[in-house]
Scaffold this motif. Structure first.
Motif: not given
Length: 99
Positions: A16-17, A44-55, A72-82
């Protein structure tokens, strides 16, 4: 230019973001009323591991300091970049580790 506050928490494989962007979001009409330059986030775009999760593409119709929420489906420890781009083509980037 938009500054941002990002919170991302994972529970049961779902992240949840909540992200708030500091911007006047003043289109041409509002900027004339206030006597300021037009300023609004247009992309606005958000990516996790170079995959777009929000745009999203936006305009001055959004409220000042917009808040976006999504999951979105994901896991803790990853980094989300806006990344945001405003109407003056200025780019701002912010990231946060998923908890």
């Amino acid at each position: 230019m938009a500054k941002m506050k990002i919170k991302a928490k994972e529970k049961g494989g779902v992240v949840k973001v909540k992200a708030m962007f500091t911007s006047l979001m003043a289109d041409k009409e509002e900027s004339i009323k206030k006597g300021i330059k037009p300023e609004y986030i247009k992309y606005i775009v958000a990516k996790v591991n170079d995959a777009v999760v929000f745009e999203v593409s936006t305009s001055g119709f959004m409220s000042e300091n917009p808040l976006v929420k999504f999951k979105f489906n994901g896991k803790s420890g990853d980094e989300i970049t806006f990344t945001t781009i405003d109407n003056n083509e200025k780019t701002e980037t912010g990231s946060e580790k998923i908890k």
